[in-house]
Design a protein around this motif. Structure first.
Motif, PDB file in Angstrom:
ATOM      1  N   GLU A 168      30.976  37.348 -40.430  1.00 39.64           N
ATOM      2  CA  GLU A 168      31.027  36.497 -41.614  1.00 39.64           C
ATOM      3  C   GLU A 168      31.907  35.275 -41.390  1.00 39.64           C
ATOM      4  O   GLU A 168      31.663  34.206 -41.960  1.00 39.64           O
ATOM      5  CB  GLU A 168      31.533  37.317 -42.808  1.00 39.64           C
ATOM      6  CG  GLU A 168      31.426  36.626 -44.163  1.00 39.64           C
ATOM      7  CD  GLU A 168      32.713  35.898 -44.557  1.00 39.64           C
ATOM      8  OE1 GLU A 168      32.733  35.282 -45.645  1.00 39.64           O
ATOM      9  OE2 GLU A 168      33.690  35.936 -43.780  1.00 39.64           O
ATOM     10  N   GLU A 216      28.884  30.231 -55.231  1.00 37.23           N
ATOM     11  CA  GLU A 216      29.649  29.730 -54.093  1.00 37.23           C
ATOM     12  C   GLU A 216      29.240  28.301 -53.781  1.00 37.23           C
ATOM     13  O   GLU A 216      28.110  27.892 -54.024  1.00 37.23           O
ATOM     14  CB  GLU A 216      29.385  30.591 -52.853  1.00 37.23           C
ATOM     15  CG  GLU A 216      29.729  32.047 -53.027  1.00 37.23           C
ATOM     16  CD  GLU A 216      29.441  32.868 -51.779  1.00 37.23           C
ATOM     17  OE1 GLU A 216      29.866  32.454 -50.685  1.00 37.23           O
ATOM     18  OE2 GLU A 216      28.796  33.919 -51.912  1.00 37.23           O
ATOM     19  N   LYS A 217      30.183  27.574 -53.227  1.00 35.43           N
ATOM     20  CA  LYS A 217      29.872  26.232 -52.771  1.00 35.43           C
ATOM     21  C   LYS A 217      29.106  26.304 -51.445  1.00 35.43           C
ATOM     22  O   LYS A 217      29.159  27.308 -50.739  1.00 35.43           O
ATOM     23  CB  LYS A 217      31.147  25.413 -52.627  1.00 35.43           C
ATOM     24  CG  LYS A 217      31.883  25.234 -53.949  1.00 35.43           C
ATOM     25  CD  LYS A 217      33.232  24.611 -53.787  1.00 35.43           C
ATOM     26  CE  LYS A 217      33.155  23.107 -53.653  1.00 35.43           C
ATOM     27  NZ  LYS A 217      34.512  22.489 -53.646  1.00 35.43           N
ATOM     28  N   THR A 218      28.412  25.237 -51.131  1.00 35.44           N
ATOM     29  CA  THR A 218      27.660  25.170 -49.886  1.00 35.44           C
ATOM     30  C   THR A 218      28.616  24.867 -48.730  1.00 35.44           C
ATOM     31  O   THR A 218      29.398  23.921 -48.788  1.00 35.44           O
ATOM     32  CB  THR A 218      26.583  24.069 -49.958  1.00 35.44           C
ATOM     33  OG1 THR A 218      25.712  24.355 -51.042  1.00 35.44           O
ATOM     34  CG2 THR A 218      25.787  24.001 -48.664  1.00 35.44           C
ATOM     35  N   TYR A 219      28.518  25.668 -47.694  1.00 31.77           N
ATOM     36  CA  TYR A 219      29.378  25.528 -46.512  1.00 31.77           C
ATOM     37  C   TYR A 219      28.635  24.684 -45.477  1.00 31.77           C
ATOM     38  O   TYR A 219      27.516  25.020 -45.077  1.00 31.77           O
ATOM     39  CB  TYR A 219      29.672  26.914 -45.960  1.00 31.77           C
ATOM     40  CG  TYR A 219      30.539  26.976 -44.723  1.00 31.77           C
ATOM     41  CD1 TYR A 219      31.864  27.363 -44.815  1.00 31.77           C
ATOM     42  CD2 TYR A 219      30.021  26.695 -43.458  1.00 31.77           C
ATOM     43  CE1 TYR A 219      32.674  27.460 -43.688  1.00 31.77           C
ATOM     44  CE2 TYR A 219      30.814  26.789 -42.328  1.00 31.77           C
ATOM     45  CZ  TYR A 219      32.128  27.172 -42.444  1.00 31.77           C
ATOM     46  OH  TYR A 219      32.920  27.268 -41.324  1.00 31.77           O
ATOM     47  N   ARG A 339      32.988  21.894 -48.306  1.00 26.32           N
ATOM     48  CA  ARG A 339      32.523  22.883 -49.279  1.00 26.32           C
ATOM     49  C   ARG A 339      31.910  22.071 -50.417  1.00 26.32           C
ATOM     50  O   ARG A 339      32.623  21.444 -51.202  1.00 26.32           O
ATOM     51  CB  ARG A 339      33.681  23.763 -49.760  1.00 26.32           C
ATOM     52  CG  ARG A 339      34.521  24.376 -48.629  1.00 26.32           C
ATOM     53  CD  ARG A 339      33.711  25.232 -47.668  1.00 26.32           C
ATOM     54  NE  ARG A 339      34.493  25.720 -46.544  1.00 26.32           N
ATOM     55  CZ  ARG A 339      34.887  26.977 -46.396  1.00 26.32           C
ATOM     56  NH1 ARG A 339      34.602  27.873 -47.337  1.00 26.32           N
ATOM     57  NH2 ARG A 339      35.560  27.342 -45.326  1.00 26.32           N
ATOM     58  N   THR A 371      23.698  26.465 -45.912  1.00 25.71           N
ATOM     59  CA  THR A 371      23.002  27.423 -46.774  1.00 25.71           C
ATOM     60  C   THR A 371      23.369  27.154 -48.229  1.00 25.71           C
ATOM     61  O   THR A 371      24.527  27.269 -48.613  1.00 25.71           O
ATOM     62  CB  THR A 371      23.392  28.865 -46.411  1.00 25.71           C
ATOM     63  OG1 THR A 371      23.047  29.115 -45.048  1.00 25.71           O
ATOM     64  CG2 THR A 371      22.672  29.861 -47.303  1.00 25.71           C
ATOM     65  N   SER A 373      23.013  28.304 -52.009  1.00 25.87           N
ATOM     66  CA  SER A 373      22.668  29.540 -52.701  1.00 25.87           C
ATOM     67  C   SER A 373      22.699  29.343 -54.210  1.00 25.87           C
ATOM     68  O   SER A 373      23.491  28.557 -54.727  1.00 25.87           O
ATOM     69  CB  SER A 373      23.632  30.668 -52.309  1.00 25.87           C
ATOM     70  OG  SER A 373      24.949  30.360 -52.674  1.00 25.87           O
ATOM     71  N   ALA A 407      33.182  30.450 -48.697  1.00 26.26           N
ATOM     72  CA  ALA A 407      31.839  30.981 -48.452  1.00 26.26           C
ATOM     73  C   ALA A 407      31.945  32.447 -48.072  1.00 26.26           C
ATOM     74  O   ALA A 407      32.863  32.846 -47.354  1.00 26.26           O
ATOM     75  CB  ALA A 407      31.146  30.201 -47.337  1.00 26.26           C
ATOM     76  N   THR A 408      31.021  33.262 -48.545  1.00 31.18           N
ATOM     77  CA  THR A 408      30.983  34.676 -48.199  1.00 31.18           C
ATOM     78  C   THR A 408      29.558  35.071 -47.837  1.00 31.18           C
ATOM     79  O   THR A 408      28.616  34.282 -47.957  1.00 31.18           O
ATOM     80  CB  THR A 408      31.450  35.561 -49.370  1.00 31.18           C
ATOM     81  OG1 THR A 408      30.417  35.595 -50.377  1.00 31.18           O
ATOM     82  CG2 THR A 408      32.750  35.050 -49.977  1.00 31.18           C
ATOM     83  N   MET A 411      26.179  34.438 -50.184  1.00 31.71           N
ATOM     84  CA  MET A 411      25.233  33.326 -50.282  1.00 31.71           C
ATOM     85  C   MET A 411      23.890  33.681 -49.644  1.00 31.71           C
ATOM     86  O   MET A 411      22.832  33.286 -50.145  1.00 31.71           O
ATOM     87  CB  MET A 411      25.809  32.060 -49.650  1.00 31.71           C
ATOM     88  CG  MET A 411      26.095  32.125 -48.181  1.00 31.71           C
ATOM     89  SD  MET A 411      26.850  30.558 -47.630  1.00 31.71           S
ATOM     90  CE  MET A 411      27.129  30.931 -45.896  1.00 31.71           C
TER      91      MET A 411
END
Length: 467
Positions: A168, A216-219, A339, A371, A373, A407-408, A411
């Motif tokens: 991760e 979550e924000k986009t990484y 982010r 990614t 989400s 991010a985790t 997403m």
């Protein structure tokens, strides 16, 4: 548009439970033993050690009586994933619940730490070690809860599936595999993630809120590179690849992306601001009432724990340049990690960064694929279960949905069509949070207070006779 469900869920009143298992109980000792062992494994990127963590956890589950067919260690490149299924009797007719965590950790240089990072150490107040928070806390608590429930003879009314990833903190290849290549996982009704969410305490230890991560924000990461013909260091030129890159870094450092908000983030700031009080709390309440209040958003932007909820952020994280101490640099590269606020196209952020650095010669290379989400709804059944366990510890605390700046694994599961909420059992003060940093630690009280967290939640969601 996202519907903010928290006021309904938080208003439900539940009977008070025993706060936590005794520190000397079998469950407490098993959880601590697992925690100690896996923190002692240096499961960083490219080490191959994630497989050791997965195999150890698998052996613990097998020893507790889980069938071998229901416990799988899945090699994925240099990493590994663990899938463990707690078979239900199917009486609810409901699809499985997925339980997430990750077994890898970020790198830690022992020479920089005050204590050995890959050994669980402690003093009167804290447990120390890389992964004590992120995310071997969640992995240990979930694994030991499966063992505890099995020994109690608990039979869920639906399947419960642990899906622990092994990378991760880097490529998320094992996460992508779990989310997209496992038909059994794809059937899950929803996922609960141990790697985010949790409670916030003020400096005195008073509970401010319990936060359920629903978005979550986009990484996304870019490498920015400057190039130059170079030359002999005894004949400095006006142009210099390192200086040009330094100018770009300074411009990015000084730039703030526009303020953004959603119904969920405004609700979050309204409630946590009222709890926090003081100058910062007042700014949060003002921002919730009027996100166009620049003085409020500027005050929030001073706080690393909260700036990410108000805007896109981009920050320099790695740097390299030059090829010899006696030569002018031929190239210099900085890694910029962003982010991105949900709903903002990644291409728009790249274009803005290019405008900010104002140097057409700088090369942009995106690392990996961003990614994006979707947001997950705050399910009433999950919120009720969370409220039951949280209010047993802190009866009056507000339970708030929020968007994570980090991010985790969640997403990828959201993108695969599995709604995901993150609900860690940890309650911590911001000043005690050293995840990804030096001397990572978790309050011992928080560790022991969380021992019943997942037991209550899983019994509430997968039992015909709630706890």
């Amino acid at each position: 548009m996202y519907k903010f469900l928290l006021p309904l869920a938080a208003s439900i009143v539940f009977p008070v439970l025993t706060v936590a298992a005794n520190e000397s109980s079998e469950h407490a000792q098993k959880t601590l033993d697992i925690y100690r062992h896996i923190i002692g494994i240096e499961s960083v990127k490219n080490s191959g050690n994630v497989k050791r963590v997965a195999s150890f956890l698998a052996d613990e589950l097998l020893a507790a009586g889980f069938p071998a067919d229901d416990v799988e260690v899945l090699p994925v490149g240099d990493a590994a994933a663990l899938v463990a299924t707690y078979r239900g009797d199917g009486s609810s007719g409901k699809a499985p619940i997925l339980l997430l965590g990750h077994m890898d950790v970020v790198e830690a240089l022992p020479s920089d730490w005050q204590r050995p990072p890959f050994e669980l150490t402690e003093d009167a107040t804290f447990f120390y070690g890389r992964g004590t928070d992120d995310n071997k806390f969640g992995v240990s608590q979930l694994t030991s809860t499966f063992i505890r429930l099995r020994k109690q003879g608990f039979v869920p009314n639906r399947d419960l599936i642990i899906a622990f990833s092994g990378d991760e903190e880097s490529t998320m290849a094992s996460t992508i595999m779990l989310a997209n290549e496992r038909p059994d996982i794809a059937k899950a009704e929803f996922a609960l993630n141990s790697d985010a969410g949790g409670g916030g305490l003020d400096s005195s230890g008073k509970a401010l809120s319990y936060n359920v991560q629903a978005a979550e924000k986009t990484y996304v990461t870019w490498e920015l590179t400057t190039r130059n013909p170079g030359g002999h260091s005894s004949r400095p030129a006006v142009d210099n690849a390192i200086y040009d890159l330094a100018d770009a870094i300074t411009r990015i450092r000084n730039y703030r992306f526009p303020v953004r908000w959603s119904d969920m983030t405004l609700g979050y700031f309204e409630q946590i601001g009222k709890q926090k009080g003081g100058e910062l709390g007042e700014a949060m309440v003002r921002f919730a009432a009027d996100p166009g209040d620049n003085s409020a958003s500027d005050r929030i932007a001073l706080e690393p724990s909260y700036i990410g909820a108000t805007r896109t952020t981009c920050v320099a994280t790695m740097l390299r340049g030059g090829h010899a101490e006696n030569a002018l640099p031929q190239s210099a590269t900085v890694t910029i990690n962003c982010r991105v606020y949900p709903g903002v196209p990644v291409a728009e952020i790249k274009a803005q960064l290019a405008k900010v650095v104002d140097n057409d010669a700088i090369e942009f290379v995106e690392l990996g694929e961003a990614t994006v989400s979707p947001m997950s709804e705050l399910r009433p059944d999950v919120m009720a279960a969370v409220s039951k366990t949280v209010h047993a510890r802190y009866p009056d605390v507000a339970i708030i949905g929020y968007m994570a700046s980090g991010a985790t694994d969640g997403m990828h599961f959201r993108n695969a069509g599995i709604p995901t909420l993150a609900i860690s059992g940890l309650f911590m003060r911001p000043e005690d949070n050293f995840a990804h940093g030096l001397n990572e630690r978790v309050p011992k009280k928080a560790f022991y207070d969380a021992l019943d967290h997942w037991t209550v939640i899983l019994k509430e969601l997968a039992s015909n006779a709630p706890s």
